[in-house]
Design an enzyme around this catalytic site. Structure first.
Site: not given
Length: 277
Positions: A14, A209, A212
């Site tokens: 992802s 964040d 990530h």
């Protein structure tokens, strides 16, 4: 196709994978370390979960036999690899897989969203592993577990964009489930949930964040991957120092040293690769 043909390392997952070439990401670091040795191929899909991954396995990782079936050629005796597309005939040497973080988000009241129940996630990891192992006897697989998340950073950076609940505890549960499947199937796995939290102030040092990886977090991923590859009893070895360097022969066109002699720079550590050893 671009030649010469090199071993292929595919990064499949992802957004942790999709973003791995940005901001000194771990995919970019691997591409640097394996320059002139292997092609690092990105197959990252931001927002995806293991359910979507299972649905497109045959498209991202086609098998020779499945391609034949699509062409209606299974019963022809004249089949040879020249009949197949390069992506089906040449299988990757290594696939590094990451799914789990999005799966671990809490269910949404609408019934929509990336959440996948733990039991289904476990089965999906198993399906992905079985498919990848069936590509070739030489295809190696490494799974990355869900890394930790910072709940506070998620609210600060993503709260206005996404209506989701993703906690560090849920990531731990899905991380442990991934590790357990890999133990059962004798597969290599990297516990990113634990490795990342060994760093002081990991929430701000390793993440951008809350989800990530920042550059320091990416370095952890790379170091753990290289450690697994170096210690694996794989033949041939996929460790970067053990792999041949493409076009490494001496040449009269090599740069000239102050002594007036040519310098073979094909493996010269100009950019600090050896720091990863």
């Amino acid at each position: 196709m671009v030649g010469p043909e090199r071993p292929q390392f595919v990064l499949f997952g992802s957004s942790i994978v999709q973003f791995s070439y940005s901001n000194e990401g771990w995919g970019a670091l691997l591409a640097h370390i394996y320059a002139r040795k292997a092609d690092i191929i990105l197959r990252g899909y931001s927002g995806w979960n293991s359910r979507r991954a299972v649905q497109i396995l045959d498209q991202v990782f086609p098998k020779v036999s499945s391609f034949c079936h699509q062409q209606g050629d299974l019963n022809q005796s004249s089949l040879s690899l020249k009949n197949f597309p390069a992506d089906a005939a040449k299988q990757p040497s290594l696939v590094i897989v990451y799914f789990g973080g999005n799966d671990s988000t809490h269910p949404h009241a609408t019934g929509l969203g990336p959440h996948v129940p733990l039991s289904e996630y476990i089965e999906n990891v198993r399906k992905i592993a079985i498919h990848l192992k069936s590509l070739s006897e030489k295809t190696r697989v490494i799974f990355l577990t869900a890394p930790p998340v910072s709940d506070e950073q998620i609210r600060a950076h993503l709260g206005d964009l996404l209506d989701m609940v993703r906690t560090n505890e849920s990531c731990r549960i899905y991380s442990e489930a991934c590790l357990e499947v890999c133990r059962e199937m004798n597969l290599k796995a990297i516990d990113l949930w634990t490795a990342t939290q060994q760093i002081d102030n990991w929430e701000t040092v390793c993440l951008t964040d809350g989800v990530h990886f920042a550059p320091e977090g990416s370095k952890i991923v790379v170091k753990e991957i290289l450690k697994v590859i170096k210690e694996a009893n794989w033949e041939p070895s996929l460790h970067w120092k053990a792999m041949p360097t493409e076009f490494s022969e001496d040449s009269p066109y090599d740069p000239i040293s102050p002594e007036g002699k040519t310098v073979n720079v094909s493996e010269l550590d100009l950019l600090g690769s050896f720091q990863w050893e």
